[in-house]
Design an enzyme around this catalytic site. Structure first.
Site, PDB file in Angstrom:
ATOM      1  CG  ASN A 139      -3.829  12.335  -6.736  1.00 29.69           C
ATOM      2  OD1 ASN A 139      -3.969  12.735  -7.890  1.00 29.69           O
ATOM      3  ND2 ASN A 139      -4.674  12.670  -5.769  1.00 29.69           N
ATOM      4  N   GLY A 167      -9.884   7.710   4.894  1.00 28.75           N
ATOM      5  CA  GLY A 167     -10.328   6.523   4.161  1.00 28.75           C
ATOM      6  C   GLY A 167     -11.690   6.616   3.501  1.00 28.75           C
ATOM      7  CB  ILE A 168     -14.781   8.340   3.822  1.00 31.65           C
ATOM      8  CG1 ILE A 168     -14.555   9.753   4.351  1.00 31.65           C
ATOM      9  CG2 ILE A 168     -14.972   7.371   4.975  1.00 31.65           C
ATOM     10  CD1 ILE A 168     -15.736  10.298   5.130  1.00 31.65           C
ATOM     11  CG  ASP A 207      -1.669   7.676   3.262  1.00 36.84           C
ATOM     12  OD1 ASP A 207      -0.625   8.324   3.430  1.00 36.84           O
ATOM     13  OD2 ASP A 207      -2.731   7.930   3.844  1.00 36.84           O
ATOM     14  CG  ASP A 230      -2.098   0.908   1.125  1.00 36.58           C
ATOM     15  OD1 ASP A 230      -2.157   1.692   0.152  1.00 36.58           O
ATOM     16  OD2 ASP A 230      -2.968   0.861   1.998  1.00 36.58           O
ATOM     17  NE  ARG A 275     -11.126  14.238  -4.528  1.00 36.60           N
ATOM     18  CZ  ARG A 275     -10.699  14.124  -5.773  1.00 36.60           C
ATOM     19  NH1 ARG A 275     -11.224  14.832  -6.730  1.00 36.60           N
ATOM     20  NH2 ARG A 275      -9.716  13.298  -6.065  1.00 36.60           N
ATOM     21  CB  SER A 325      -4.167   7.393  -3.904  1.00 38.66           C
ATOM     22  OG  SER A 325      -3.884   8.661  -4.461  1.00 38.66           O
TER      23      SER A 325
END
Length: 201
Positions: free
Chosen positions: A124, A50-51, A15, A13, A53, A122
């Site tokens: 990004n 974790g939720i 983050d 993972d 946007r 993500s």
């Protein structure tokens, strides 16, 4: 539990494992909360982890009893602004933002011939890896748009094994503090092949 000798790959993972971008998410949401006149606190920051946007935005607005004050288009604009704020922060990242011990661990794994993949939800993630200078370690990454289920569903990690051509049982996933995990490490400096071998055998 998998035997150490059976491990062929590692699925990471991003983050909280390779780097910590959650602080940037918090800063970017804090800016939006200030803009809409909602007071920011640690509880709100934790609730957003974790939720999605839009769910995050709705939570912020509800905190200030402002959930009915914005049109869907205005909400979309605020969510987009948050992402712009976040990307400005991400663009300032450097290899100094890599968590302790991770670069040495990645070097150890590639030198030992293990296959590596990235399983980050993500969109990004490729930009973050570029800024950290770690793109070369992760030539294989799960496309979050291809997933049907979000975490905590293990689909993303199963896909991380599949793109390496491996069974999930042949891989080690990132150590998150979960009761069902085979191994847990309290911090990234403990991530070494020797420590993993000691825990598994």
């Amino acid at each position: 539990m998998v035997k150490f000798a059976a491990i062929k790959g590692f699925v990471f993972d991003l983050d909280g494992v390779i780097t910590d971008t959650s602080t940037f998410h918090s800063q970017a949401w804090h800016q939006i909360a200030d803009k809409v006149g909602v007071s920011w606190n640690d509880q709100l920051a934790d609730a957003l982890k974790g939720i999605s946007r839009m769910d995050s935005l709705n939570l912020i607005l509800a905190q200030g009893h402002r959930e009915n004050d914005f049109t869907p288009a205005q909400k979309q604009a605020l969510a987009t602004e948050k992402n712009t704020n976040y990307l400005q922060l991400v663009n300032q990242m450097t290899p100094a933002n890599i968590l302790p011990g991770i670069t040495a661990f990645l070097t150890e794994l590639t030198t030992a011939g293990y296959a590596l993949s990235l399983a980050s939800a993500s969109k990004n993630a490729p930009l973050v890896l570029r800024k950290l200078g770690l793109s070369d370690y992760f030539t294989k990454a799960v496309d979050p748009a291809s997933l049907k289920h979000g975490k905590p569903d293990p689909e993303i990690f199963r896909r991380g094994a599949e793109i390496l051509g491996l069974n999930p049982a042949d891989c080690i996933g990132d150590p998150t503090v979960l009761v069902a995990a085979d191994i847990n490490f309290t911090d990234t400096t403990q991530l070494t092949l020797a420590n993993i071998k000691a825990q598994l055998n």
